[in-house]
Design a protein around this motif. Structure first.
Motif, mmCIF file in Angstrom:
data_model
loop_
_atom_site.group_PDB
_atom_site.id
_atom_site.type_symbol
_atom_site.label_atom_id
_atom_site.label_comp_id
_atom_site.label_asym_id
_atom_site.label_seq_id
_atom_site.Cartn_x
_atom_site.Cartn_y
_atom_site.Cartn_z
ATOM 1 N N VAL A 197 0.881 -1.150 -0.184
ATOM 2 C CA VAL A 197 -0.036 0.040 -0.192
ATOM 3 C C VAL A 197 0.832 1.132 -0.026
ATOM 4 O O VAL A 197 1.714 1.533 1.089
ATOM 5 N N LEU A 252 5.575 4.695 0.570
ATOM 6 C CA LEU A 252 4.950 3.345 1.144
ATOM 7 C C LEU A 252 4.529 3.371 2.315
ATOM 8 O O LEU A 252 5.226 4.184 3.101
ATOM 9 N N VAL A 253 3.274 2.912 3.054
ATOM 10 C CA VAL A 253 2.877 3.312 4.237
ATOM 11 C C VAL A 253 3.793 2.582 5.281
ATOM 12 O O VAL A 253 4.090 1.409 5.072
ATOM 13 N N ARG A 254 4.025 3.258 6.479
ATOM 14 C CA ARG A 254 5.089 2.655 7.379
ATOM 15 C C ARG A 254 3.943 2.003 8.574
ATOM 16 O O ARG A 254 2.933 2.569 8.842
ATOM 17 N N GLU A 255 4.886 1.436 9.419
ATOM 18 C CA GLU A 255 4.132 0.551 10.300
ATOM 19 C C GLU A 255 3.439 1.717 11.388
ATOM 20 O O GLU A 255 4.314 2.687 11.634
ATOM 21 N N GLY A 256 2.501 1.621 11.876
ATOM 22 C CA GLY A 256 1.757 2.431 12.716
ATOM 23 C C GLY A 256 1.514 3.820 12.124
ATOM 24 O O GLY A 256 1.037 4.865 12.971
ATOM 25 N N GLU A 257 1.613 4.007 10.980
ATOM 26 C CA GLU A 257 1.294 5.514 10.357
ATOM 27 C C GLU A 257 -0.032 5.325 9.631
ATOM 28 O O GLU A 257 -0.347 4.393 8.836
ATOM 29 N N SER A 258 -0.937 6.417 9.792
ATOM 30 C CA SER A 258 -2.171 6.397 9.075
ATOM 31 C C SER A 258 -1.834 6.990 7.487
ATOM 32 O O SER A 258 -0.818 7.413 7.357
ATOM 33 N N LEU A 259 -2.971 6.580 6.735
ATOM 34 C CA LEU A 259 -2.699 7.039 5.562
ATOM 35 C C LEU A 259 -2.461 8.746 5.415
ATOM 36 O O LEU A 259 -1.529 9.086 4.658
#
Lengths: 240, 240
Positions: free
Chosen positions: B15, B53-60
């Motif tokens: 994602v 790319l979306v990181r751990e714990g990061e919202s969109l």
DNA sequence: ACAAAAGTGTTTTTTATACACCCATGC
DNA sequence: GCATGGGTGTATAAAAAACACTTTTGT
């Protein structure tokens, strides 16, 4: 999207599609949403929006259509993407400490023809239309998704001819007015002004047929003319 | 989303977030989009929308904000989710035979204040504003995403006060008119009617201050009054 | 005959559009 | 004083809103 040489770890996603499926029951004056009762944890026995996980080779929209096809027998509908909910911690199955999978939900908005949408009852009392005015508590963040869908429903009805995707091929102006009244409330507009405004626009074709419903003068049956509507695309406020 | 006992295999997703970042340069009459030149395959040396790319714990949304923060120094902006593109085969890195990872892109739309948005030039000639009228070929399906963003820009300007997120604290009515003219084209409206309509609505507060730009009568400086605007939320066509 | 539902017309108010014109400043 | 950009006003056309009234049916 870009390739990364970043230090931080990337999130792993499970991607699902959730549908907000509305139906307008004109006869009984009801705005309905299709809900599914969950049979598993988490949120066991809560009602939820019908959803699924996306399969290999399947587009998001195809996924949304599959949900519909699995739940209801419907031929006439309008479908479009709504919003993507993907924050962390929206699903309790995510482990808050270990940063396991994230659940991302792409939501779709659908409006289906009520008379034409038989429920596929695989499991009794697990799939049901609910009145929007009288909803149970929903699982996950589905109430938020539903609110989003309701806003979209009203916007679409104001600006787009989606009502005709969901009305019968021929319909009376009272039917159309009724449909708008259910969504926008009583006295959203004066009936006679609604009539003349829409007829003047010229995309409702009088079929010459009449229909009688009990007492009263028979109503003319009209048909939506998509070609004649074309000039009104992208023009604001045609319907209200 | 539901747990599955289905036979078919699920898709695995990466994602990402891609941003359509617009900026309105009022002085030079330009509508600009921020693009990044790719340095890797696929689409090496093509321009693309800035993404990550979306990181751990990061919202969109946090992800979208991080892209912005990495590329430009900006304080005043409007940001909202645009659309999610997730069909198979939109990224050539997906192996079409083995059904490897799918690339899903959640796109965001941003409008930033031009004077206030210095580029962070990490790598010269790799990050640049481009005129919308004169774009290079874009990587992936980014042209489609951009088209979507442009539509949203016009819609938002018509119905929402996002122009004031991007104008200086105080501005002249000519500045505001100019901004709308850049997006909607010459003679989108008569200037004097635009004036009186907006002033009558009452959410533009005259600060009493004046500004002189070369010759001509000094212009009054106005301020947007968010409280006075509140009643116009959800009301159609306030600005045009 | 009369209630019920459909459909037409008229009057008033509000809003949009197109301009003509006046005002304050720099040069 | 005159060009330049800012700002006001007015006359006309169009659209929205309110509502009274006619038509056609079933009972």
């Amino acid at each position: 999207m870009k390739n990364l040489s970043e230090s931080k770890k990337l999130a792993d996603f499970k991607v699902g599609v959730d549908n907000v499926i509305f139906s307008l029951d004109i006869r009984q004056n009801r705005l309905l949403v299709l809900l599914i009762k969950r049979t598993e944890k988490p949120f066991e026995n809560y009602w939820s929006l019908p959803g699924t996980l996306v399969r290999e080779g399947e587009s998001l929209e195809a996924s949304a259509e599959r949900i519909l096809a699995e739940k209801i027998l419907v031929n006439n509908l309008y479908l479009e993407q709504l919003y993507t909910f993907g924050g962390p911690h929206r699903d309790p199955r995510e482990d808050p400490t270990s940063y396991g999978d994230r659940y991302l939900s792409v939501s779709y908005f659908a409006l289906v023809r009520f008379e034409d949408s038989g429920l596929i009852i695989r499991d009794l009392n697990q799939t049901a239309w609910h009145e929007l005015q009288n909803l149970p508590a929903l699982a996950f963040d589905h109430q938020e998704i539903l609110n989003y869908g309701y806003r979209r429903l009203r916007n679409k009805l104001e600006y787009s001819p989606i009502a005709f995707d969901v009305l019968p091929e021929v319909f009376t102006l009272a039917d159309l007015f009724q449909l708008y009244t259910i969504v926008f409330g009583e006295n959203f507009s004066d009936y006679s002004n609604f009539r003349s405004r829409l007829l003047k626009l010229g995309f409702l074709k009088d079929t010459g047929l009449k229909i009688t419903k009990g007492a009263g003068r028979p109503a003319s049956l009209y048909q939506f003319d998509a070609k004649a509507f074309a000039p009104f695309k992208d023009k604001p406020l045609v319907f209200i």
